[in-house]
Write a protein that holds these residues in place. Structure first.
Motif, PDB file in Angstrom:
ATOM      1  N   GLY A   1      54.705  25.380  60.922  1.00  0.00           N
ATOM      2  CA  GLY A   1      53.792  25.065  62.159  1.00  0.00           C
ATOM      3  C   GLY A   1      54.734  25.337  63.360  1.00  0.00           C
TER       4      GLY A   1
ATOM      5  N   THR B   1      56.024  21.404  53.140  1.00  0.00           N
ATOM      6  CA  THR B   1      54.618  22.313  52.940  1.00  0.00           C
ATOM      7  C   THR B   1      54.893  23.666  52.704  1.00  0.00           C
TER       8      THR B   1
ATOM      9  N   ASN C   1      48.416  17.069  56.560  1.00  0.00           N
ATOM     10  CA  ASN C   1      47.598  17.964  57.267  1.00  0.00           C
ATOM     11  C   ASN C   1      47.553  19.275  56.360  1.00  0.00           C
ATOM     12  N   PHE C   2      48.774  19.652  55.813  1.00  0.00           N
ATOM     13  CA  PHE C   2      48.694  20.770  54.826  1.00  0.00           C
ATOM     14  C   PHE C   2      47.806  20.795  53.968  1.00  0.00           C
TER      15      PHE C   2
ATOM     16  N   ALA D   1      46.371  23.398  63.013  1.00  0.00           N
ATOM     17  CA  ALA D   1      47.417  24.127  62.588  1.00  0.00           C
ATOM     18  C   ALA D   1      48.572  24.135  63.581  1.00  0.00           C
TER      19      ALA D   1
ATOM     20  N   HIS E   1      53.081  15.792  58.120  1.00  0.00           N
ATOM     21  CA  HIS E   1      52.675  17.379  58.067  1.00  0.00           C
ATOM     22  C   HIS E   1      52.250  17.864  56.603  1.00  0.00           C
TER      23      HIS E   1
ATOM     24  N   TYR F   1      44.248  21.168  57.308  1.00  0.00           N
ATOM     25  CA  TYR F   1      44.716  21.165  58.766  1.00  0.00           C
ATOM     26  C   TYR F   1      43.552  20.419  59.396  1.00  0.00           C
TER      27      TYR F   1
END
Length: 391
Positions: free
Chosen positions: A215, A210, A251-252, A260, A248, A256
């Motif tokens: 995070g 990411t 999510n990035f 986050a 992750h 998000y």
């Protein structure tokens, strides 16, 4: 869609590539898919085409990882490339670069996070500009985990109106082996990390994929312990090092949706209860198959019977701040590394081809960020994978 082929399987004479080609041959014998087999040796391609029962007119394309011009000529003939030619850190860059240049969609089975980060840094801007949709890790690492987290978060959102800030991936059961290609990739990564400390830094960083985002401190999943969420002892899971990074990254890339401050780890549930479970968890923690020099050679892998009788079941537990929990379960009905993986990568390519609009989607993706729902539907319909919820 003016290219000659819909899908091209590069590495079709290797162990996993052959399984992918066989899957396409069996499911698209009606000619509804324009697909081709590619590799270094025309003779071997002809032999595999015959052995897997593909139509004799199935096109064969020769190309070599050492010859970038041959790779570029190859990818310009197809809409989507499936590549099973690893270790990707040794053989993968020229093909990925050719796809990024030519706007060709690409799926692989990569579980080599340091190489993936290097490719993101070098080629993501070019892929965005050309419209190439490049999707890493479309096998057992990391689709069941990436989509499993997505599925449990969908359910948490539905039930509680918000995602779970903490998700635990827990392997309930698994029967299967790894191949020479997987073993070679692990060995290549260890050798590269020994020479280059920056590779080790990415390997141990949960946010290694990411760029620009870090995070909160993550649970590392390395210490055996009793886990109340599954009421069992849990131990480290070898593939967590790649899967957690992909989760992750999803999510990035998706902006998000998990928050986050999202926390995630993966561990395997040890057999036995009480002291037996504790002892089993500690034994699992000490075992590392990559420490051996006696792994299978590239091109080797489990037998058809082993693939057919393999399976896996993974639970994803979303824990809410008030103590409530919801669990999503992903089950596969084949050996995870081969029987299931060959179907997953094939369906990922078909999803890119038929279900995901190309317009404005260029870049280097995860399956969970680019196509979670259509791919989930494909896997349930065609690949023997089931998603369900509990709790």
């Amino acid at each position: 869609m003016g290219r000659e082929f819909d899908i091209l399987v590069y590495g079709a004479t290797g162990f996993t590539g052959r399984l992918v080609a066989e899957y396409l041959a069996q499911h698209y014998a009606d000619g509804s898919l324009r697909w081709a087999m590619a590799g270094r040796s025309l003779t071997k391609l002809q032999q595999v085409r015959e052995e897997i029962g593909a139509a004799p007119e199935t096109p064969l394309v020769t190309a070599n990882a050492d010859d970038p011009a041959s790779l570029e000529a190859m990818v310009q003939r197809t809409n989507v490339v499936i590549t099973t030619v690893g270790p990707y850190q040794l053989y993968g860059e020229a093909l990925l670069a050719a796809c990024a240049r030519t706007g060709t969609a690409y799926v692989d089975l990569c579980g080599e996070p340091a190489w993936m980060r290097q490719m993101i840094d070098k080629y993501e801007a070019e892929a965005k500009a050309s419209g190439a949709r490049i999707v890493f890790s479309c096998g057992f690492d990391s689709i069941p985990f990436d989509l499993g987290v997505w599925a449990v978060q969908q359910e948490a959102q539905r039930r509680f109106g918000r995602p779970g800030p903490r998700v635990k991936g827990r392997i309930r059961a698994m029967k299967g082996t790894f191949s020479g290609g997987t073993f070679a990739s692990g060995k290549a990564t260890m050798a590269a990390a020994a020479k280059d400390p920056s590779i080790l830094k990415i390997m141990v960083d949960p946010f290694g994929l990411t760029p620009g985002f870090t995070g909160p401190h993550q649970p590392n999943g390395l210490v055996p312990h009793y886990d109340d969420a599954v009421e069992a002892w849990v131990a480290p899971f070898m593939m967590a090092v790649i899967n957690t990074k992909n989760v992750h990254r999803t999510n990035f890339l998706a902006g998000y949706p998990y928050g986050a401050d999202f926390l995630y780890d993966e561990m395997t549930i040890a057999p036995g209860i009480g002291d037996l479970g504790k002892a089993a968890a500690e034994a699992i923690a000490k075992f590392n198959p990559m420490n051996s020099d006696k792994g299978p050679a590239p091109g080797e892998g489990p037998s058809k019977e082993e693939r057919e009788t393999g399976f896996y079941e993974i639970a994803f537990v979303a824990e809410m701040p008030d103590g409530e929990r919801v669990t999503a379960v992903v089950k596969g009905d084949k050996d995870p590394g081969y029987g299931s993986t060959s179907r997953m990568i094939a369906e990922s390519a078909l999803c890119l081809l038929r279900d995901v609009p190309a317009e404005g989607k260029g870049g280097i993706w995860t399956a969970g960020a680019l196509m979670p729902e259509p791919l989930k539907q494909r896997l349930e319909a065609h690949a023997g994978i089931r998603f369900s919820t509990e709790g």
